[in-house]
Each structure stands twice: as C-alpha cells, then as structure tokens.
Design an enzyme around this catalytic site. Structure first.
Site, PDB file in Angstrom:
ATOM      1  N   ASP A   9      11.444   2.762 -12.513  1.00 19.71           N
ATOM      2  CA  ASP A   9      11.488   3.398 -10.993  1.00 19.71           C
ATOM      3  C   ASP A   9      10.210   3.632 -10.235  1.00 19.71           C
ATOM      4  OD1 ASP A   9      13.839   5.980  -9.992  1.00 19.71           O
ATOM      5  OD2 ASP A   9      12.219   5.222  -8.999  1.00 19.71           O
ATOM      6  N   ASP A 109      14.946   0.452  -5.508  1.00 19.72           N
ATOM      7  CA  ASP A 109      13.629   0.585  -6.389  1.00 19.72           C
ATOM      8  C   ASP A 109      13.584   0.889  -7.996  1.00 19.72           C
ATOM      9  OD1 ASP A 109      14.344   3.438  -6.572  1.00 19.72           O
ATOM     10  OD2 ASP A 109      12.293   4.032  -6.107  1.00 19.72           O
ATOM     11  N   GLU A 110      14.892   0.363  -8.431  1.00 14.19           N
ATOM     12  CA  GLU A 110      15.183   0.477  -9.784  1.00 14.19           C
ATOM     13  C   GLU A 110      15.727  -0.455 -10.399  1.00 14.19           C
ATOM     14  OE1 GLU A 110      17.562   4.438 -11.037  1.00 14.19           O
ATOM     15  OE2 GLU A 110      16.717   4.810  -9.217  1.00 14.19           O
TER      16      GLU A 110
HETATM   17  P1  DGT Z   1      10.243   9.025  -6.644  1.00 17.03           P
HETATM   18  O1  DGT Z   1      11.103   7.963  -7.211  1.00 17.03           O
HETATM   19  O2  DGT Z   1      10.844  10.600  -6.955  1.00 17.03           O
HETATM   20  O3  DGT Z   1       9.030   8.902  -6.985  1.00 17.03           O
HETATM   21  O4  DGT Z   1      10.489   8.937  -5.068  1.00 17.03           O
HETATM   22  P2  DGT Z   1      11.399   7.955  -4.380  1.00 17.03           P
HETATM   23  O5  DGT Z   1      11.050   8.091  -3.004  1.00 17.03           O
HETATM   24  O6  DGT Z   1      11.219   6.401  -4.742  1.00 17.03           O
HETATM   25  O7  DGT Z   1      12.830   8.376  -4.582  1.00 17.03           O
HETATM   26  P3  DGT Z   1      13.935   7.530  -5.021  1.00 17.03           P
HETATM   27  O8  DGT Z   1      13.911   6.725  -6.321  1.00 17.03           O
HETATM   28  O9  DGT Z   1      15.120   8.837  -5.302  1.00 17.03           O
HETATM   29  O10 DGT Z   1      14.733   6.983  -3.878  1.00 17.03           O
HETATM   30  C1  DGT Z   1      14.134   5.426  -3.635  1.00 17.03           C
HETATM   31  C2  DGT Z   1      14.147   5.255  -2.033  1.00 17.03           C
HETATM   32  O11 DGT Z   1      15.334   5.492  -1.440  1.00 17.03           O
HETATM   33  C3  DGT Z   1      13.411   6.268  -1.506  1.00 17.03           C
HETATM   34  O12 DGT Z   1      11.876   5.945  -1.220  1.00 17.03           O
HETATM   35  C4  DGT Z   1      13.850   6.266  -0.193  1.00 17.03           C
HETATM   36  C5  DGT Z   1      15.181   5.956  -0.429  1.00 17.03           C
HETATM   37  N1  DGT Z   1      16.051   7.476  -0.198  1.00 17.03           N
HETATM   38  C6  DGT Z   1      16.086   8.315  -1.367  1.00 17.03           C
HETATM   39  N2  DGT Z   1      16.927   9.219  -0.933  1.00 17.03           N
HETATM   40  C7  DGT Z   1      17.221   9.161   0.323  1.00 17.03           C
HETATM   41  C8  DGT Z   1      17.913   9.834   1.375  1.00 17.03           C
HETATM   42  O13 DGT Z   1      18.515  10.959   0.878  1.00 17.03           O
HETATM   43  N3  DGT Z   1      18.002   9.632   2.528  1.00 17.03           N
HETATM   44  C9  DGT Z   1      17.478   8.250   2.910  1.00 17.03           C
HETATM   45  N4  DGT Z   1      17.701   7.613   4.164  1.00 17.03           N
HETATM   46  N5  DGT Z   1      16.896   7.509   1.970  1.00 17.03           N
HETATM   47  C10 DGT Z   1      16.654   8.191   0.675  1.00 17.03           C
HETATM   48 CA    CA Z   2      11.843   5.998  -6.860  1.00 18.35          CA
HETATM   49 CA    CA Z   3      15.043   5.270  -7.701  1.00 10.69          CA
END
Ligand code: DGT
Ligand code: CA
Ligand code: CA
Length: 362
Positions: A9, A109-110
């Site tokens: 991830d 991203d996974e």
């Molecule tokens: P992490 O994995 O905790 O380091 O952080 P992220 O940002 O990679 O979180 P993740 O893996 O849950 O989600 C991947 C991408 O998906 C994130 O960079 C932006 C998008 N995303 C996640 N949650 C939301 C949301 O609630 N709304 C929108 N518009 N996009 C989202």
């Molecule tokens: Ca992520």
């Molecule tokens: Ca993810």
C-alpha cells in the site's frame, strides 16, 4: 502447501505524488482536496501527508474544517489531479507485477502478489525480497510504501496497515495469533460500525474474543457466509487466492530526460516503450486493435490520443509508428512542452496458447 503473500500500500498516495512533483512543499502540511465546485471551499479532503495528520487533518474531513485546523501553519492545499495519480499508479503496478506471476491490483494504490515461488517458500528471504521491491519503487518513482508479508491476503493487508509509513512487516505463520488477538475487531477487514456494534452487544470487542466465540452463534447472528468469514478471519484463516485477472490494456509511461517538445527526442522514448510493450504482448499472446499515447505536459495536464485498427495487430512497428503519428499530430496542436510520455495498447483478442494470466478463476 502454505503460501506467502505480499500486500503493498503506497503511503499517503495522492499527497506523496504531489510532493514528488514539487519537493519544496515536503516539509509543510499538505492537504489534497476533492473540491465539489459549489462554493470556493466546499468539498472533502482526499488525503494528507503525515505532517498534516499530526493536526488531525485526514481523508473525508470537510475542506473548511481542514483549513481551520491548519490556520496557523504554512500549509499547502492542492486540488486532486486524478489522471496524474492514475498514470503513476499504472507505472507502479507494472513494477509490482514483475515481482510475481500472480498479481492482483486492489485499488489505485494497493496490490497483492503471491511470492511463494519467488522466495522458495522461505520466510528468511521475505524481508529482503519485499525491500528490493520497495527500493525499486523508491528509485524509479521516488515514492515510499508499506508492505505486509504473511501466509494470506487478509493478514498481509493488516500487516501492511499496522506499520506506516515505509514499513515492512512480516508475520510468520506461528505469530498470526499474537499479531491479531490484541487488536480491536474493527481492525478486521470487513467489519464496519454496524457489525462492530452488534458484536459489542455480545461483549466481543477484541479479535481474540471473536476468535474464541461460538461459530454457530456468529452464523445465527450474521448468516452462514459472513458468520463463517468473521470466525475464520479472527482466527487468521483466509484461503482466498490472489486473483490474477487478465489485463485489458498494457501501457508504459516514462518521465522524459527534460521537458521538451522535440519530436525526435520523444520518439526515442516511444521506441523504448513500444519495444517493452511489444515484448509483453508476445509473452502473453495478445493481439490488439488500439494504440494510444498519453502526454503529461510540463504543467501536469494530461492528454490521451488513440488510433484503432479494423483488424487485430501485433507488431512492434505498428506500436511505434502509430504512437509517433499520434505524437506528431498532437504536437502540431500544442505549444507546451511534455514532461512524461506514455504508450499503451488495448482492445485485445485472446489468442491461442494462453498463459495462466488469461485463465479466469471462476
Ligand atoms: P496511507 O495509506 O494511510 O498512508 O494514506 P493514503 O492517502 O494512501 O490512504 P489510502 O491508501 O486509504 O487511499 C489511497 C488514496 O485514495 C489516497 O491517497 C486518496 C484516495 N482517497 C482515500 N480516501 C479518500 C476519500 O475519503 N475521498 C477521496 N476523494 N479520496 C480518497
Ligand atoms: Ca495508501
Ligand atoms: Ca490504499
């Protein structure tokens, strides 16, 4: 035979991509916003970097609230650029794909891969192998990710989530229960607020309590399928295969040595990409009808141009010359420089002698 599954991830994905495009913002709170367009500030936070998370600014929060929480900081608010994230995701998925012959993309991203064969079923090689993959992603795309390695998809995902950012977490078969049992049930994939509340009625709050609960009680309460799932997963049991789905397109994108609109320079990259894609189509016995290019401009706007043929094609020359023709037309209508160039083929026929990549599991 025990399997060894790796889950990957990417860390704070959209925000980390924005950092790579503009390293100056790296030490500030970064908020990537999904603006709804109604008023200036309406919409939600898509994601944030870890600096912003220290201020409790996270995915899903209203942009207005995020601005309040960060009002005394030198923070950066950026609008989402989905095409850019998609194109970088594609490049990274192509890297991960090389590390196994069984690859499943789970989200932008996974992904998870079955690495049993690649590391000779030996966990001693797991950390090294996983870190090589992480290194390659860091070197080529300058992004960090977190990985989990274990005997199944469920535990590997939870392992990857348990140590972020830039974590490598290996859970040996004998350590699954130590890893799972102390955690709250809502950490188990598939348990949302509703199930969580229902389990609380039975005084089940930890995964250990769920694992030790009566299987029949769970089936009575949640139905056969979900009841069994809950009981099995609390016990660390998950037999789901990595579903190696057939690709519906093969593409490659590279960053040019410098921003340019020089046809010959970009053509060189196109030649390399075409060769790479052609080899893939050979390996997988694919013929295709459509060739496309993706142009990512110096200001990061993205354009796609495609050409489709009446009959199926399978030559390196077709991929390269069609892409160059598309590029020539595109440049004649465009005055900006290109930063990245991509080539892809799609519209496949499935031909004889299919490899297991094209065998449907169900
Ligand atoms: P992490 O994995 O905790 O380091 O952080 P992220 O940002 O990679 O979180 P993740 O893996 O849950 O989600 C991947 C991408 O998906 C994130 O960079 C932006 C998008 N995303 C996640 N949650 C939301 C949301 O609630 N709304 C929108 N518009 N996009 C989202
Ligand atoms: Ca992520
Ligand atoms: Ca993810």
């Amino acid at each position: 035979m025990q399997r060894i599954i790796l889950h990957l991830d990417l860390d704070y994905f959209y925000a980390q991509v924005e950092e790579t495009q503009n390293p100056d913002i790296k030490d500030k709170p970064i908020v990537v916003c999904q603006y709804s367009g109604r008023t200036d500030d309406s919409g939600a936070v898509a994601t944030t970097n870890y600096i912003a998370r220290k201020f409790n600014v996270k995915s899903g929060l209203a942009i207005k609230t995020a601005k309040k929480l960060l009002q005394n900081t030198d923070s950066v608010f950026i609008s989402t650029n989905h095409e850019l994230y998609e194109s970088i995701s594609e490049t990274i998925m192509n890297i991960i794909r090389k590390y196994s012959d069984k690859f499943e993309q789970l989200s932008i991203d996974e992904a998870c891969i079955d690495i049993s064969n690649k590391i000779n079923n030996d966990y001693q090689n797991a950390t090294k192998y996983g870190n090589e993959l992480k290194e390659e992603i860091k070197t080529l795309e300058n992004l960090t990710c977190s990985i989990g390695i274990s005997p199944n998809k469920l535990i590997s995902k939870m392992a990857a989530d348990s140590n972020k950012p830039n974590g490598t977490t290996v859970i040996l078969p004998d350590n699954i229960k130590d890893f799972l049992f102390p955690q709250k049930v809502n950490k188990l994939y598939g348990i949302g607020p509703k199930t969580n509340a229902k389990l609380a009625e039975f005084n089940i709050t930890t995964i250990q309590e769920l694992a030790n609960s009566e299987r029949t009680l769970l089936i009575d309460e949640f139905g056969q399928k979900f009841g069994v799932y809950l009981h099995d997963s609390a016990n660390g049991i998950d037999n789901e295969e990595v579903k190696d789905k057939p690709a519906d397109q093969i593409g490659r994108i590279v960053t040019l040595k410098e921003d340019t609109r020089d046809f010959d320079l970009i053509s060189q990259s196109i030649n390399n990409l075409s060769k790479d894609i052609f080899n893939q189509t050979l390996e997988k016995n694919i013929t295709f009808k459509t060739v496309s290019i993706t142009a990512i401009m110096e200001d990061l706007t993205i354009y796609q141009r495609s050409k489709s043929f009446e009959i199926f094609q399978n030559s390196n020359d077709i991929i390269a010359t069609t892409s160059q023709e598309l590029l020539r037309n595109f440049l004649s209508q465009e005055s900006r420089k290109l930063r990245r160039i991509g080539v892809r083929v799609s519209n496949f026929s499935q031909t004889k002698g299919q490899t297991n990549l094209f065998d449907f599991n169900s």
